[in-house]
Design an enzyme around this catalytic site. Structure first.
Site, PDB file in Angstrom:
ATOM      1  N   HIS A 217       0.852  -1.183   0.000  1.00  0.00           N
ATOM      2  CA  HIS A 217       0.000   0.000   0.000  1.00  0.00           C
ATOM      3  C   HIS A 217       0.890   1.236   0.000  1.00  0.00           C
ATOM      4  O   HIS A 217       1.885   1.284   0.734  1.00  0.00           O
ATOM      5  CB  HIS A 217      -0.900   0.035   1.235  1.00  0.00           C
ATOM      6  CG  HIS A 217      -1.816  -1.138   1.364  1.00  0.00           C
ATOM      7  ND1 HIS A 217      -2.695  -1.496   0.370  1.00  0.00           N
ATOM      8  CD2 HIS A 217      -1.989  -2.034   2.364  1.00  0.00           C
ATOM      9  CE1 HIS A 217      -3.367  -2.565   0.751  1.00  0.00           C
ATOM     10  NE2 HIS A 217      -2.963  -2.915   1.954  1.00  0.00           N
TER      11      HIS A 217
ATOM     12  N   ALA B 297      -6.625  -5.108  -5.591  1.00  0.00           N
ATOM     13  CA  ALA B 297      -6.599  -6.222  -4.644  1.00  0.00           C
ATOM     14  C   ALA B 297      -7.766  -6.096  -3.681  1.00  0.00           C
ATOM     15  O   ALA B 297      -8.168  -4.990  -3.305  1.00  0.00           O
ATOM     16  CB  ALA B 297      -5.287  -6.224  -3.868  1.00  0.00           C
TER      17      ALA B 297
ATOM     18  N   CYS C  35       0.139 -10.805  -2.922  1.00  0.00           N
ATOM     19  CA  CYS C  35      -0.990 -11.662  -2.559  1.00  0.00           C
ATOM     20  C   CYS C  35      -0.643 -13.147  -2.635  1.00  0.00           C
ATOM     21  O   CYS C  35      -1.535 -13.999  -2.675  1.00  0.00           O
ATOM     22  CB  CYS C  35      -2.214 -11.364  -3.430  1.00  0.00           C
ATOM     23  SG  CYS C  35      -2.725  -9.635  -3.370  1.00  0.00           S
TER      24      CYS C  35
END
Length: 234
Positions: free
Chosen positions: A94, A156, A187
């Site tokens: 992020h 995501a 992920c």
């Protein structure tokens, strides 16, 4: 509209940890509205969506475990923060140029199963992508989640649901520096890539550019009206 208003908190550029704290307060308000907590907070709708753009780079992981100590040290050495999040999914990035959306919704009141909720988030982002001109955006069958352009993920999704109240949500790459993803397996998906709206559209697309169409799509998908509010404070 058949649903009660959903409160929108537009935090702007904020640390990831601060967005999580605001989300926690919204979850408390949602539980109170359901009679699952202390007395209801006057004037607060029971459902909210927290929107933010991370002000600094952070690697966050979900319930499947933290990175090994050596990996964590390497990521920290690059100047990134590390954070554990109570959501599904493995490690991801992020940072600036990314829209984080944390809907705090009551799935029992909405009569919406968790898998249906994840599909609704995917559908929301697909509507947004098509409005922006990305007709090739798609969702993949389970166990894959998120929104994809070919084999590259543009958004995501990782959620948590406790007592039918949702938290966490989605991370949409707008003009994110994608090189941060090079240092992890995003992920946990080997052989898959990561992309952004800016890369796919061939122009600079900021978080601010997508907020209005994002919220339009949110209202359509979750059949609600939106009310806008300031940060609820500590």
């Amino acid at each position: 509209m058949s649903q009660a208003p959903v409160r929108v908190l537009r935090l702007g550029l904020r640390p990831y940890a601060e967005a999580l704290r605001v989300q926690e307060r919204c979850m408390g308000a949602a539980r109170a509205a359901r009679g699952c907590g202390p007395d209801p907070v006057p004037g607060l709708p029971g459902e909210s969506v927290v929107l933010s753009e991370p002000s600094g780079p952070v690697y966050a992981w979900g319930l499947r475990g933290a990175p090994e100590a050596e990996v964590a040290a390497r990521l920290r050495a690059r100047g990134a923060g590390l954070a554990a999040a109570r959501r599904g999914g493995r490690i991801t990035f992020h940072g600036p140029g990314q829209l984080l959306a944390f809907p705090v919704l009551d799935l029992r009141r909405r009569r919406l199963p968790l898998r249906g909720y994840v599909a609704a988030l995917e559908g929301l982002v697909l509507r947004l992508c098509r409005r922006l001109g990305l007709a090739a955006a798609r969702a993949l069958p389970p166990p894959f989640t998120g929104v994809w352009m070919g084999d590259s993920k543009i958004c995501a999704i990782g959620v948590h649901c406790g007592n039918h109240i949702t938290s966490h949500g989605l991370a949409l790459n707008c003009c994110t520096d994608l090189t941060w993803f090079d240092h992890i397996v995003p992920c946990g998906l080997e052989g898959k890539g990561v992309t952004s709206l800016s890369r796919e559209l061939g122009r600079h697309v900021t978080v601010d550019h997508v907020l209005e169409p994002f919220l339009d799509a949110f209202q359509e998908v979750f059949d609600c009206t939106l009310v806008f509010s300031e940060d609820p404070g500590d």
